[in-house]
Design an enzyme around this catalytic site. Structure first.
Site, PDB file in Angstrom:
ATOM      1  N   HIS A 177     -10.990  -4.177  10.887  1.00  0.00           N
ATOM      2  CA  HIS A 177     -11.538  -4.272   9.537  1.00  0.00           C
ATOM      3  C   HIS A 177     -12.854  -3.531   9.380  1.00  0.00           C
ATOM      4  O   HIS A 177     -13.508  -3.655   8.354  1.00  0.00           O
ATOM      5  CB  HIS A 177     -11.791  -5.738   9.157  1.00  0.00           C
ATOM      6  CG  HIS A 177     -10.547  -6.552   9.045  1.00  0.00           C
ATOM      7  ND1 HIS A 177      -9.811  -6.937  10.120  1.00  0.00           N
ATOM      8  CD2 HIS A 177      -9.908  -7.057   7.961  1.00  0.00           C
ATOM      9  CE1 HIS A 177      -8.768  -7.644   9.718  1.00  0.00           C
ATOM     10  NE2 HIS A 177      -8.801  -7.734   8.415  1.00  0.00           N
ATOM     11  N   GLU A 200       0.806  -1.221   0.000  1.00  0.00           N
ATOM     12  CA  GLU A 200       0.000   0.000   0.000  1.00  0.00           C
ATOM     13  C   GLU A 200       0.839   1.272   0.000  1.00  0.00           C
ATOM     14  O   GLU A 200       0.487   2.254  -0.661  1.00  0.00           O
ATOM     15  CB  GLU A 200      -0.955   0.036   1.194  1.00  0.00           C
ATOM     16  CG  GLU A 200      -2.139  -0.906   1.072  1.00  0.00           C
ATOM     17  CD  GLU A 200      -1.869  -2.286   1.642  1.00  0.00           C
ATOM     18  OE1 GLU A 200      -0.715  -2.566   2.014  1.00  0.00           O
ATOM     19  OE2 GLU A 200      -2.821  -3.085   1.717  1.00  0.00           O
TER      20      GLU A 200
HETATM   21  C1  LIG Z   1      -2.271  -4.125   5.004  1.00  0.00           C
HETATM   22  C2  LIG Z   1      -3.305  -5.032   4.461  1.00  0.00           C
HETATM   23  N1  LIG Z   1      -3.613  -4.954   3.145  1.00  0.00           N
HETATM   24  C3  LIG Z   1      -4.551  -5.765   2.630  1.00  0.00           C
HETATM   25  C4  LIG Z   1      -5.205  -6.673   3.403  1.00  0.00           C
HETATM   26  C5  LIG Z   1      -6.286  -7.565   2.809  1.00  0.00           C
HETATM   27  N2  LIG Z   1      -5.801  -8.952   2.743  1.00  0.00           N
HETATM   28  C6  LIG Z   1      -6.104  -9.848   3.688  1.00  0.00           C
HETATM   29  S1  LIG Z   1      -5.382 -11.330   3.431  1.00  0.00           S
HETATM   30  C7  LIG Z   1      -4.661 -10.784   1.995  1.00  0.00           C
HETATM   31  C8  LIG Z   1      -3.807 -11.700   1.165  1.00  0.00           C
HETATM   32  C9  LIG Z   1      -2.667 -12.222   1.941  1.00  0.00           C
HETATM   33  O1  LIG Z   1      -1.920 -13.095   1.158  1.00  0.00           O
HETATM   34  P1  LIG Z   1      -0.724 -13.898   1.783  1.00  0.00           P
HETATM   35  O2  LIG Z   1       0.133 -12.987   2.603  1.00  0.00           O
HETATM   36  O3  LIG Z   1      -0.056 -14.643   0.708  1.00  0.00           O
HETATM   37  O4  LIG Z   1      -1.413 -14.869   2.822  1.00  0.00           O
HETATM   38  P2  LIG Z   1      -2.508 -15.996   2.564  1.00  0.00           P
HETATM   39  O5  LIG Z   1      -3.823 -15.355   2.879  1.00  0.00           O
HETATM   40  O6  LIG Z   1      -2.407 -16.462   1.160  1.00  0.00           O
HETATM   41  O7  LIG Z   1      -2.198 -17.041   3.560  1.00  0.00           O
HETATM   42  C10 LIG Z   1      -4.996  -9.453   1.753  1.00  0.00           C
HETATM   43  C11 LIG Z   1      -4.573  -8.678   0.591  1.00  0.00           C
HETATM   44  C12 LIG Z   1      -4.860  -6.709   4.775  1.00  0.00           C
HETATM   45  N3  LIG Z   1      -5.457  -7.554   5.623  1.00  0.00           N
HETATM   46  N4  LIG Z   1      -3.898  -5.902   5.270  1.00  0.00           N
END
Ligand SMILES: Cc1ncc(C[n+]2csc(CCOP(=O)(O)OP(=O)(O)O)c2C)c(N)n1
Lengths: 340, 335
Positions: free
Chosen positions: B123, B54
């Site tokens: 959230h 971000e």
């Molecule tokens: C700072 C922030 N940006 C966006 C999100 C929304 N978000 C929640 S989970 C996720 C994807 C995370 O992917 P990864 O780190 O690969 O973990 P996974 O869920 O695949 O285990 C996103 C973009 C968030 N929670 N926090």
């Protein structure tokens, strides 16, 4: 390494999360639900080696780590149901779990585990030499500034941190090819932290690699970056639209396709080539979901470890039924309160 | 007459603006999937995915706006602005003043906000007061599909940084994506007029900084925005039965604030009740009291806001977020 112990941790977590799935589908758990089904080998391989005084910084997918660290499944289930007698008084939910006695903290903010693990490790280095901190995160988090900064700082301060990247190849609907240019190994090493890659579906491999990394950290030799591939059997979260499309296309697609066609045909906008490129993007995401390795049972870490133990079926059966009893009693307790 | 869902209206206004102005591009995490209808019309160059970075992509949106583009940067939720706040706090908002009025950054930051579906306090925040606190930022919080589309269309023509907040309870797409996930077993208290409503055939910009009176009343003025407007309208119906005539003012933008409309509305009833889903302390609700005091209007004042971190449990959450019952009983204390 005690494979029976690792198996029991994984099995317990799996049954627990199956119970969670049921409660979520029944509408008793609100909001999003990120399961750790498919990454149990990574969590078990690491958490089974933690000692009192070690700390964990956990991401939005943290139930398995809490459970394996010894948090009472009943407390966790009550938390997810929003009961006042849950682990966090029903105030946190699965994305905001905290256990002070286990030095375990969750954050739903992607990348926040980096600074948290640094701080836990700094406290350990100062107050509890020999103790360590673990950070669990997905490959998507590796593009978040604060996590990259934390890796550098851990190296600079020689902190006892184990960075554990659980790489399932998806960040909700985005695949690494659309978000990341360089490899994890290049990044970790470039920032001065040794890198170890393992098959995250193989609990023995994870355990071995972790043992060495933890040994390094405990003896004052600094952080390690552990990169483990895995699958998420239920995708990013329960009810993920991409998975719903591949599982029940007839039910899910009509609503989506109609709007897409209207938009594709709409005058004003990109050239035909651009529009087609857009359609291809969507199709390739659906195809990738459909082809995801999760659909082969050989990619289920629990099944893998089970095959190593079937030579002693009596013991396996006895263990399974003990774990089943524990989880069903937690579930019964949770459901009882729902009725009350 | 055409009707649309809330997010559909925003996307429709965006599509119209994008077809008129090639400088508009969209980016953010999962944006190709979330905005798939725009993707297949405008292509992947204008509807882009970003990594979870971000601070980089929001900062880039600001500078791209300085250099001629009109980016719409999407955040998954306004809560996650925390990791990229510098782009708004110290860059976008300062540019016009620092450049002696010669340079601006016409970037639109679109972010879902608000609670009521059980995701918990990291959230479900509102944060519009926190954002509007910073001079130089325009902060929009619509409450109906018509306003949402018209204000998005206006934001895309505005000569400066705009934060456009889209309440998740009104957004059919986010509520489905995050709240129900295909389940039929969960229910949310979604205000019908906010979720779906009439929209114009062709979008025209609505004036930014103009409140609208949603209900005329004599005894008390309920000032609110977003979902709070609908809660206030519902409470006003109950108050009517209690013999109290309430007017409801929809602020629509936090910054700039329509002080004139607020003061007029409060002067007429002599009672101001602010319904604000954002945190109570040091925010919009207190600001509104300052505005009427500065204007020399004497009135009785009360507020129904969010006072604590939003708890995860649905039952607790319903009590913490402004609800119809709290609005109704608090209004009675003024009379
Ligand atoms: C700072 C922030 N940006 C966006 C999100 C929304 N978000 C929640 S989970 C996720 C994807 C995370 O992917 P990864 O780190 O690969 O973990 P996974 O869920 O695949 O285990 C996103 C973009 C968030 N929670 N926090």
């Amino acid at each position: 390494m005690d494979l029976w112990l690792l198996y029991s941790l994984m099995k317990k977590s799996r049954l627990f999360e199956e119970a969670v799935t049921q409660l979520w589908e029944d509408g008793l758990i609100s909001g999003e639900m990120h399961l750790g089904t498919g990454e149990e080998a990574i969590i078990a391989g690491v958490v089974s080696q933690l000692c009192p005084g070690d700390a964990m910084a956990v991401d939005h997918r943290g139930s398995a780590a809490f459970l394996m660290r010894g948090v009472d499944p009943t407390l966790l289930l009550h938390e997810m149901l929003g009961h006042e007698d849950g682990l966090c008084g029903g105030q946190g939910g699965h994305m905001h779990l905290f256990s002070k006695e286990h030095l375990a903290a969750t954050s739903g903010i992607i990348g926040a585990v980096g600074p948290a693990a640094l701080g836990f490790a700094l406290a350990a280095q100062t107050l509890r030499p020999g103790s360590i901190a673990v950070a669990f995160f997905g490959e998507g988090a590796m593009n978040q500034g604060m996590l990259m900064e934390s890796i550098n700082l851990a190296a600079l301060w020689n902190l006892p941190v184990l960075f554990v990247c659980k790489d399932d190849g998806w960040a909700i609907t985005t695949q690494p090819g659309e978000s990341t240019k360089s490899g994890m190994g290049e990044r970790a090493c470039g920032l001065g932290v040794p890198y170890v890659g393992v098959d995250g579906l193989d609990v023995e491999q994870v355990w071995q690699a972790t043992r060495q990394a933890i040994e390094r950290a405990r003896s004052g030799n600094g952080p390690t970056f552990l990169h483990a591939h895995c699958v998420h059997l239920e995708g990013h979260f329960l009810g993920l639209i991409l998975l719903r499309i591949t599982r029940a296309p007839l039910r899910e697609l009509p609503g989506i396709v109609g709007a897409l066609i209207r938009s594709f045909m709409h005058p004003g906008g990109g050239s035909l080539r651009e529009r087609i490129a857009g359609v291809r993007y969507i199709l390739s995401s659906i195809l990738a979901t459909w082809r995801d390795p999760r659909r082969y049972s050989t990619n289920d870490p629990l099944e893998r470890v089970q095959t190593a133990l079937v030579s002693n079926p009596a013991r396996l059966k006895e263990l399974d039924s003990r774990i089943e009893a524990e989880i069903s009693s937690a579930l019964a307790s949770a459901q009882q309160e729902v009725v009350a | 007459m055409t009707t649309m869902n809330f997010s559909e209206a925003i996307d429709d206004a965006l599509a119209q603006a994008m077809s008129e102005d090639p400088r508009i591009i969209l980016f953010g995490e999962d944006v190709p999937m979330l905005r798939r209808n725009l993707l297949v019309r405008f292509g992947p160059k204008r509807v882009r995915a970003t990594p979870i970075s971000e601070s980089a992509f929001l900062g880039a949106g600001v500078a791209a706006a300085m250099a001629g583009l009109r980016p719409v940067v999407e955040l998954y939720m306004v809560d996650f602005l925390g990791v990229s706040m510098d782009a708004l706090l110290n860059q976008a908002s300062k540019l016009e003043t620092f450049s002696g009025g010669k340079w601006t950054a016409p970037v639109v930051v679109r972010a879902p906000c608000g609670g009521g579906y059980g995701d918990g306090g990291q959230h479900e925040q509102s944060l519009w007061g926190w954002l509007a606190h910073i001079p130089g930022l325009t902060v929009i919080v619509p409450s109906t599909p018509e306003d949402a589309g018209g204000l998005m269309y206006a934001a895309l023509q505005h000569d400066g940084p705009v934060v456009f907040l889209e309440h998740k309870l009104l957004s059919e797409t986010f509520l489905e994506f995050l709240g129900s996930g295909g389940r039929l077993t969960v229910q949310f208290d979604v205000p019908a007029e906010g979720r779906r409503g009439p929209v114009p055939h062709k979008w025209k910009p609505l004036p930014i900084g103009k409140a609208v009176l949603r209900r005329e009343g004599r005894d008390v003025t309920l000032a609110s925005l977003g979902v709070g407007v609908h809660r206030a309208l519902e409470a006003a119906e109950f108050l009517e039965k209690d013999g109290v005539s309430a007017s409801v003012l929809d602020l629509r933008t936090v910054s700039p604030l329509d002080k004139t409309a607020l003061c007029e509305a409060v002067a007429r009833t002599g009672n101001l009740l602010v319904v604000d889903e954002d945190y109570e302390g040091f925010g919009l609700s207190g600001e509104l009291s300052a505005v009427v005091l500065e204007a020399g209007i004497s009135c009785k004042y009360a507020r129904v806001c969010t006072q604590t971190t939003i708890p995860y449990a649905r039952k607790m959450e319903d009590q913490v977020l402004p609800n119809v019952n709290r609005i109704r009983t608090t209004a009675m204390t003024l009379l």
